[in-house]
Design a protein around this motif. Structure first.
Motif, PDB file in Angstrom:
ATOM      1  N   TYR A   1       0.834  -1.200   0.000  1.00 27.85           N
ATOM      2  CA  TYR A   1       0.000   0.000   0.000  1.00 27.85           C
ATOM      3  C   TYR A   1       0.871   1.254   0.000  1.00 27.85           C
ATOM      4  O   TYR A   1       0.652   2.179  -0.781  1.00 27.85           O
ATOM      5  CB  TYR A   1      -0.929  -0.014   1.212  1.00 27.85           C
ATOM      6  CG  TYR A   1      -1.827   1.192   1.300  1.00 27.85           C
ATOM      7  CD1 TYR A   1      -2.907   1.329   0.447  1.00 27.85           C
ATOM      8  CD2 TYR A   1      -1.586   2.186   2.234  1.00 27.85           C
ATOM      9  CE1 TYR A   1      -3.736   2.441   0.519  1.00 27.85           C
ATOM     10  CE2 TYR A   1      -2.404   3.300   2.323  1.00 27.85           C
ATOM     11  CZ  TYR A   1      -3.489   3.419   1.451  1.00 27.85           C
ATOM     12  OH  TYR A   1      -4.288   4.524   1.526  1.00 27.85           O
ATOM     13  N   LEU A   2       1.874   1.308   0.863  1.00 27.00           N
ATOM     14  CA  LEU A   2       2.756   2.471   0.936  1.00 27.00           C
ATOM     15  C   LEU A   2       3.555   2.645  -0.357  1.00 27.00           C
ATOM     16  O   LEU A   2       3.751   3.764  -0.827  1.00 27.00           O
ATOM     17  CB  LEU A   2       3.706   2.355   2.128  1.00 27.00           C
ATOM     18  CG  LEU A   2       3.054   2.533   3.493  1.00 27.00           C
ATOM     19  CD1 LEU A   2       4.038   2.172   4.592  1.00 27.00           C
ATOM     20  CD2 LEU A   2       2.539   3.941   3.680  1.00 27.00           C
ATOM     21  N   THR A   3       4.002   1.542  -0.952  1.00 20.77           N
ATOM     22  CA  THR A   3       4.726   1.620  -2.214  1.00 20.77           C
ATOM     23  C   THR A   3       3.828   2.180  -3.303  1.00 20.77           C
ATOM     24  O   THR A   3       4.265   2.973  -4.134  1.00 20.77           O
ATOM     25  CB  THR A   3       5.253   0.236  -2.629  1.00 20.77           C
ATOM     26  OG1 THR A   3       6.125  -0.242  -1.608  1.00 20.77           O
ATOM     27  CG2 THR A   3       6.014   0.298  -3.934  1.00 20.77           C
TER      28      THR A   3
ATOM     29  N   THR B   1       6.772   5.670  -3.505  1.00 23.17           N
ATOM     30  CA  THR B   1       7.826   4.681  -3.278  1.00 23.17           C
ATOM     31  C   THR B   1       8.829   5.134  -2.220  1.00 23.17           C
ATOM     32  O   THR B   1       9.432   4.306  -1.544  1.00 23.17           O
ATOM     33  CB  THR B   1       8.579   4.368  -4.584  1.00 23.17           C
ATOM     34  OG1 THR B   1       9.051   5.587  -5.158  1.00 23.17           O
ATOM     35  CG2 THR B   1       7.684   3.668  -5.578  1.00 23.17           C
ATOM     36  N   TYR B   2       9.000   6.431  -2.038  1.00 26.32           N
ATOM     37  CA  TYR B   2       9.980   6.879  -1.044  1.00 26.32           C
ATOM     38  C   TYR B   2       9.495   6.693   0.391  1.00 26.32           C
ATOM     39  O   TYR B   2      10.277   6.807   1.316  1.00 26.32           O
ATOM     40  CB  TYR B   2      10.424   8.320  -1.281  1.00 26.32           C
ATOM     41  CG  TYR B   2       9.333   9.337  -1.444  1.00 26.32           C
ATOM     42  CD1 TYR B   2       8.616   9.818  -0.355  1.00 26.32           C
ATOM     43  CD2 TYR B   2       9.033   9.849  -2.691  1.00 26.32           C
ATOM     44  CE1 TYR B   2       7.626  10.765  -0.508  1.00 26.32           C
ATOM     45  CE2 TYR B   2       8.043  10.809  -2.852  1.00 26.32           C
ATOM     46  CZ  TYR B   2       7.344  11.260  -1.754  1.00 26.32           C
ATOM     47  OH  TYR B   2       6.359  12.198  -1.914  1.00 26.32           O
ATOM     48  N   TYR B   3       8.217   6.372   0.602  1.00 32.97           N
ATOM     49  CA  TYR B   3       7.754   6.063   1.960  1.00 32.97           C
ATOM     50  C   TYR B   3       8.461   4.826   2.487  1.00 32.97           C
ATOM     51  O   TYR B   3       8.826   4.756   3.654  1.00 32.97           O
ATOM     52  CB  TYR B   3       6.242   5.848   2.004  1.00 32.97           C
ATOM     53  CG  TYR B   3       5.418   7.097   1.850  1.00 32.97           C
ATOM     54  CD1 TYR B   3       5.911   8.365   2.158  1.00 32.97           C
ATOM     55  CD2 TYR B   3       4.099   7.021   1.410  1.00 32.97           C
ATOM     56  CE1 TYR B   3       5.141   9.496   2.020  1.00 32.97           C
ATOM     57  CE2 TYR B   3       3.323   8.162   1.283  1.00 32.97           C
ATOM     58  CZ  TYR B   3       3.836   9.390   1.586  1.00 32.97           C
ATOM     59  OH  TYR B   3       3.067  10.514   1.458  1.00 32.97           O
ATOM     60  N   ILE B   4       8.665   3.836   1.628  1.00 31.95           N
ATOM     61  CA  ILE B   4       9.340   2.605   2.045  1.00 31.95           C
ATOM     62  C   ILE B   4      10.794   2.909   2.387  1.00 31.95           C
ATOM     63  O   ILE B   4      11.322   2.419   3.383  1.00 31.95           O
ATOM     64  CB  ILE B   4       9.255   1.533   0.932  1.00 31.95           C
ATOM     65  CG1 ILE B   4       7.802   1.180   0.647  1.00 31.95           C
ATOM     66  CG2 ILE B   4      10.056   0.287   1.314  1.00 31.95           C
ATOM     67  CD1 ILE B   4       7.030   0.650   1.823  1.00 31.95           C
ATOM     68  N   GLN B   5      11.443   3.747   1.597  1.00 27.69           N
ATOM     69  CA  GLN B   5      12.829   4.127   1.890  1.00 27.69           C
ATOM     70  C   GLN B   5      12.918   4.831   3.232  1.00 27.69           C
ATOM     71  O   GLN B   5      13.832   4.582   4.009  1.00 27.69           O
ATOM     72  CB  GLN B   5      13.372   5.033   0.793  1.00 27.69           C
ATOM     73  CG  GLN B   5      14.805   5.443   1.028  1.00 27.69           C
ATOM     74  CD  GLN B   5      15.331   6.360  -0.065  1.00 27.69           C
ATOM     75  OE1 GLN B   5      14.670   6.604  -1.063  1.00 27.69           O
ATOM     76  NE2 GLN B   5      16.524   6.864   0.151  1.00 27.69           N
ATOM     77  N   CYS B   6      11.944   5.661   3.527  1.00 32.16           N
ATOM     78  CA  CYS B   6      11.920   6.383   4.796  1.00 32.16           C
ATOM     79  C   CYS B   6      11.791   5.398   5.964  1.00 32.16           C
ATOM     80  O   CYS B   6      12.439   5.561   6.993  1.00 32.16           O
ATOM     81  CB  CYS B   6      10.764   7.367   4.793  1.00 32.16           C
ATOM     82  SG  CYS B   6      10.624   8.339   6.282  1.00 32.16           S
ATOM     83  N   ILE B   7      10.978   4.386   5.803  1.00 31.62           N
ATOM     84  CA  ILE B   7      10.795   3.394   6.863  1.00 31.62           C
ATOM     85  C   ILE B   7      12.065   2.552   7.036  1.00 31.62           C
ATOM     86  O   ILE B   7      12.484   2.268   8.149  1.00 31.62           O
ATOM     87  CB  ILE B   7       9.566   2.513   6.575  1.00 31.62           C
ATOM     88  CG1 ILE B   7       8.298   3.362   6.720  1.00 31.62           C
ATOM     89  CG2 ILE B   7       9.530   1.300   7.498  1.00 31.62           C
ATOM     90  CD1 ILE B   7       7.050   2.681   6.254  1.00 31.62           C
ATOM     91  N   LYS B   8      12.713   2.201   5.941  1.00 27.70           N
ATOM     92  CA  LYS B   8      13.934   1.392   6.020  1.00 27.70           C
ATOM     93  C   LYS B   8      15.115   2.187   6.577  1.00 27.70           C
ATOM     94  O   LYS B   8      15.876   1.686   7.398  1.00 27.70           O
ATOM     95  CB  LYS B   8      14.299   0.850   4.640  1.00 27.70           C
ATOM     96  CG  LYS B   8      13.389  -0.246   4.152  1.00 27.70           C
ATOM     97  CD  LYS B   8      13.824  -0.721   2.783  1.00 27.70           C
ATOM     98  CE  LYS B   8      12.890  -1.788   2.252  1.00 27.70           C
ATOM     99  NZ  LYS B   8      13.247  -2.190   0.880  1.00 27.70           N
ATOM    100  N   ASP B   9      15.276   3.426   6.112  1.00 22.15           N
ATOM    101  CA  ASP B   9      16.462   4.219   6.445  1.00 22.15           C
ATOM    102  C   ASP B   9      16.263   5.187   7.598  1.00 22.15           C
ATOM    103  O   ASP B   9      17.227   5.761   8.093  1.00 22.15           O
ATOM    104  CB  ASP B   9      16.911   5.037   5.225  1.00 22.15           C
ATOM    105  CG  ASP B   9      17.267   4.160   4.041  1.00 22.15           C
ATOM    106  OD1 ASP B   9      17.578   2.965   4.238  1.00 22.15           O
ATOM    107  OD2 ASP B   9      17.242   4.677   2.908  1.00 22.15           O
TER     108      ASP B   9
ATOM    109  N   LYS C   1       4.122   7.798   8.620  1.00 28.70           N
ATOM    110  CA  LYS C   1       3.598   7.443   9.943  1.00 28.70           C
ATOM    111  C   LYS C   1       2.084   7.662   9.996  1.00 28.70           C
ATOM    112  O   LYS C   1       1.340   6.812  10.506  1.00 28.70           O
ATOM    113  CB  LYS C   1       4.294   8.267  11.020  1.00 28.70           C
ATOM    114  CG  LYS C   1       3.866   7.924  12.427  1.00 28.70           C
ATOM    115  CD  LYS C   1       4.622   8.767  13.440  1.00 28.70           C
ATOM    116  CE  LYS C   1       4.031   8.626  14.823  1.00 28.70           C
ATOM    117  NZ  LYS C   1       4.623   9.525  15.787  1.00 28.70           N
ATOM    118  N   SER C   2       1.601   8.751   9.440  1.00 26.43           N
ATOM    119  CA  SER C   2       0.163   9.039   9.425  1.00 26.43           C
ATOM    120  C   SER C   2      -0.610   7.994   8.639  1.00 26.43           C
ATOM    121  O   SER C   2      -1.690   7.569   9.050  1.00 26.43           O
ATOM    122  CB  SER C   2      -0.087  10.427   8.823  1.00 26.43           C
ATOM    123  OG  SER C   2       0.462  11.419   9.633  1.00 26.43           O
ATOM    124  N   ILE C   3      -0.062   7.579   7.502  1.00 24.03           N
ATOM    125  CA  ILE C   3      -0.724   6.551   6.691  1.00 24.03           C
ATOM    126  C   ILE C   3      -0.794   5.234   7.456  1.00 24.03           C
ATOM    127  O   ILE C   3      -1.831   4.571   7.491  1.00 24.03           O
ATOM    128  CB  ILE C   3       0.002   6.370   5.346  1.00 24.03           C
ATOM    129  CG1 ILE C   3      -0.177   7.621   4.487  1.00 24.03           C
ATOM    130  CG2 ILE C   3      -0.522   5.138   4.611  1.00 24.03           C
ATOM    131  CD1 ILE C   3       0.727   7.672   3.280  1.00 24.03           C
TER     132      ILE C   3
END
Length: 75
Positions: A4-6, A10-18, A51-53
């Protein structure tokens, strides 16, 4: 949730990983917020958006514990 986030950005996933993005100076020090460019401000805001999503998709009982997380990576 990751799919869903992707699909959203797509940068939401990078934010969660990094973890959250922190603008740096040429020397590598943290840049003061007053000197951030508009693009840097947008990228810094990614963590709060992701985070909000995540929180909006959680059941109420789990959401209460996720709200206390400081970053999206902690959720």
């Amino acid at each position: 949730m990751l799919c869903y986030l992707t699909g959203m950005k797509t940068y939401y996933i990078q934010c969660i990983k990094d973890g959250p993005f922190q603008p740096k100076t040429v020397e590598g020090a943290n840049k003061p917020e007053a000197h951030w460019s508009n693009n840097e401000k947008r990228v810094v805001n990614q963590d709060q958006c992701s985070k909000s999503i995540i929180i909006s998709c959680l059941p109420d009982d789990i959401m209460k514990s996720a709200i206390s997380c400081a970053t999206a990576i902690e959720t």
